[in-house]
Write a protein that holds these residues in place. Structure first.
Motif, PDB file in Angstrom:
ATOM      1  N   THR A   8     -54.249  -0.339 -16.077  1.00 28.42           N
ATOM      2  CA  THR A   8     -53.567   0.846 -15.523  1.00 28.42           C
ATOM      3  C   THR A   8     -54.539   1.920 -15.028  1.00 28.42           C
ATOM      4  O   THR A   8     -54.116   2.853 -14.324  1.00 28.42           O
ATOM      5  N   ARG A  11     -52.993  -3.091 -11.779  1.00 29.43           N
ATOM      6  CA  ARG A  11     -52.147  -2.319 -12.693  1.00 29.43           C
ATOM      7  C   ARG A  11     -51.000  -3.163 -13.232  1.00 29.43           C
ATOM      8  O   ARG A  11     -50.597  -3.013 -14.391  1.00 29.43           O
ATOM      9  N   SER A  12     -50.480  -4.063 -12.377  1.00 30.88           N
ATOM     10  CA  SER A  12     -49.395  -4.931 -12.839  1.00 30.88           C
ATOM     11  C   SER A  12     -49.866  -5.904 -13.898  1.00 30.88           C
ATOM     12  O   SER A  12     -49.056  -6.447 -14.658  1.00 30.88           O
ATOM     13  N   ARG A  65     -58.290   2.341  -9.824  1.00 30.80           N
ATOM     14  CA  ARG A  65     -58.104   3.390  -8.817  1.00 30.80           C
ATOM     15  C   ARG A  65     -58.978   3.133  -7.599  1.00 30.80           C
ATOM     16  O   ARG A  65     -59.886   2.280  -7.640  1.00 30.80           O
ATOM     17  N   GLU A 113     -55.282  -0.147  -1.995  1.00 28.56           N
ATOM     18  CA  GLU A 113     -54.131   0.188  -2.840  1.00 28.56           C
ATOM     19  C   GLU A 113     -53.386  -1.073  -3.283  1.00 28.56           C
ATOM     20  O   GLU A 113     -52.870  -1.131  -4.399  1.00 28.56           O
ATOM     21  N   ARG A 114     -53.331  -2.071  -2.421  1.00 27.33           N
ATOM     22  CA  ARG A 114     -52.679  -3.331  -2.799  1.00 27.33           C
ATOM     23  C   ARG A 114     -53.410  -3.964  -3.984  1.00 27.33           C
ATOM     24  O   ARG A 114     -52.780  -4.474  -4.923  1.00 27.33           O
ATOM     25  N   GLN A 115     -54.737  -3.937  -3.921  1.00 23.03           N
ATOM     26  CA  GLN A 115     -55.527  -4.487  -5.024  1.00 23.03           C
ATOM     27  C   GLN A 115     -55.294  -3.687  -6.305  1.00 23.03           C
ATOM     28  O   GLN A 115     -55.171  -4.256  -7.397  1.00 23.03           O
ATOM     29  N   VAL A 116     -55.229  -2.364  -6.194  1.00 18.61           N
ATOM     30  CA  VAL A 116     -54.971  -1.512  -7.356  1.00 18.61           C
ATOM     31  C   VAL A 116     -53.625  -1.856  -7.988  1.00 18.61           C
ATOM     32  O   VAL A 116     -53.500  -1.970  -9.213  1.00 18.61           O
ATOM     33  N   ASN A 117     -52.610  -2.027  -7.144  1.00 19.31           N
ATOM     34  CA  ASN A 117     -51.274  -2.336  -7.666  1.00 19.31           C
ATOM     35  C   ASN A 117     -51.250  -3.672  -8.401  1.00 19.31           C
ATOM     36  O   ASN A 117     -50.574  -3.823  -9.426  1.00 19.31           O
ATOM     37  N   GLU A 145     -55.019   0.951   2.624  1.00 21.11           N
ATOM     38  CA  GLU A 145     -53.857   0.132   2.312  1.00 21.11           C
ATOM     39  C   GLU A 145     -54.268  -1.135   1.551  1.00 21.11           C
ATOM     40  O   GLU A 145     -53.629  -1.514   0.564  1.00 21.11           O
TER      41      GLU A 145
END
Length: 333
Positions: A326, A321-322, A329, A314-318, A311
């Protein structure tokens, strides 16, 4: 018949001459390759180059260890000032002009027992390569040239021995190679460390943060990744969340690193950003200024954090990407 034999001998002599000339060119090319730094290269040699270019007033960027377009332009600027062909490539002539050392092979000036680093040559480097080979770290040619392959072997030895991964051969590395206990570095809290600092104390701080669960490249440069790690540690210990490693924070990190029970081989969720060329790496640097290029069998990538839960990763990935990255992963290591 006699004339035929003479003609054949002449042909064979010409072929032999061409073969010998080809070998000479091949050997010369191999030696020259060891001297060249150019766009796309990475490592300690590039960091040294960037530091020297900054001292000479040709470079105002950060010491990243990656030869990108900004470093190339700085090399061209210095070459133009010194009436060298402005090709942006650091060959033997530019190497000498920037006073980066003696690029010629066979000087024998680097002795085993002295401090050794990328660019050094001689009997001392040969002995270093033999000892690294004996311990299973070096598989290249024993050529007396401290290049990228030798540096990678030294870094792996340092990593396995719990030393700062500088890629340079100092007293601690010699102690490991000689089979004795490396001298422990003297703790130095001093006046603290902050964004922009670059020295061996920063490398020690990064190593300590890694021992307590963070995932930082040990570069010796206090960039934004190190600042975020320090800030995270301060928040977890109810210390003033400044992102600066003040004396109180340094003592707390040293204490935590010394008593950490986290196994060194524990697997974690890491955030990585693949890249294919200098342009894509420059885009990553625009978001993560102190990004360090890495490479494995799958290609080039930048590590952007390591986490204990998917979790968090994934927060770091988001977030990345923002901000336009992009390709970010999560990988499980």
């Amino acid at each position: 018949m006699k004339n035929s034999r003479i003609a054949n001998l002449q042909v064979l002599s010409a072929i032999a001459g061409c073969t010998l000339a080809g070998l000479i060119v091949s050997f010369a090319s191999a030696a020259t390759a060891q001297l060249v730094l150019q766009e796309g290269d990475s490592g300690t040699a590039v960091s040294t180059l960037q530091d020297r270019l900054r001292t000479l007033g040709c470079y105002d960027g950060e010491t990243t260890g990656f030869f990108g377009s900004q470093t190339r332009d700085a090399v061209i600027r210095c070459q133009e000032q010194r009436n060298i062909t402005p090709d942006g490539i650091v060959g033997a002539e530019t190497y000498r002009a920037l006073e980066l050392g003696n690029p010629e092979p066979g000087t024998g000036s680097s002795q085993y027992g002295n401090r050794l680093q990328v660019g050094d040559r001689g009997a001392g480097v040969e002995e270093l390569q033999r000892r690294l080979q004996t311990r299973g770290y070096y598989y290249g040619e024993i050529d007396g040239v401290f290049g990228q392959e030798t540096q990678s072997a030294v870094i792996q030895l340092q990593r396995d021995s719990g030393l700062s991964q500088t890629g340079e051969v100092d007293a601690q590395v010699y102690a490991v190679l000689d089979g004795s206990t490396p001298p422990a570095p003297t703790p130095d809290v001093g006046n603290g460390l902050q964004l922009g600092d670059q020295n061996s104390r920063v490398a020690d701080l990064q190593q300590q943060l890694n021992r307590i669960g963070y995932s930082l490249p040990v570069t010796g440069y206090f960039g934004t990744q190190t600042q975020q790690a320090v800030l995270s540690f301060q928040q977890s210990r109810s210390l003033p969340p400044t992102g600066n490693a003040d004396p109180e924070t340094l003592r707390a990190i040293q204490q935590a690193a010394g008593g950490s029970s986290t196994p060194s081989n524990s697997r974690r969720y890491s955030v990585v950003i693949p890249f294919t060329d200098s342009a894509s790496f420059n885009r990553i640097q625009a978001v993560i200024p102190d990004a360090v290029p890495r490479q494995n069998r799958l290609g080039n990538f930048v590590r952007a954090g390591s986490f204990t839960t998917p979790e968090e990763a994934e927060r770091q990935v988001n977030i990345l990407r923002s901000r336009g990255l992009t390709d970010a992963r999560v990988v499980f290591e």
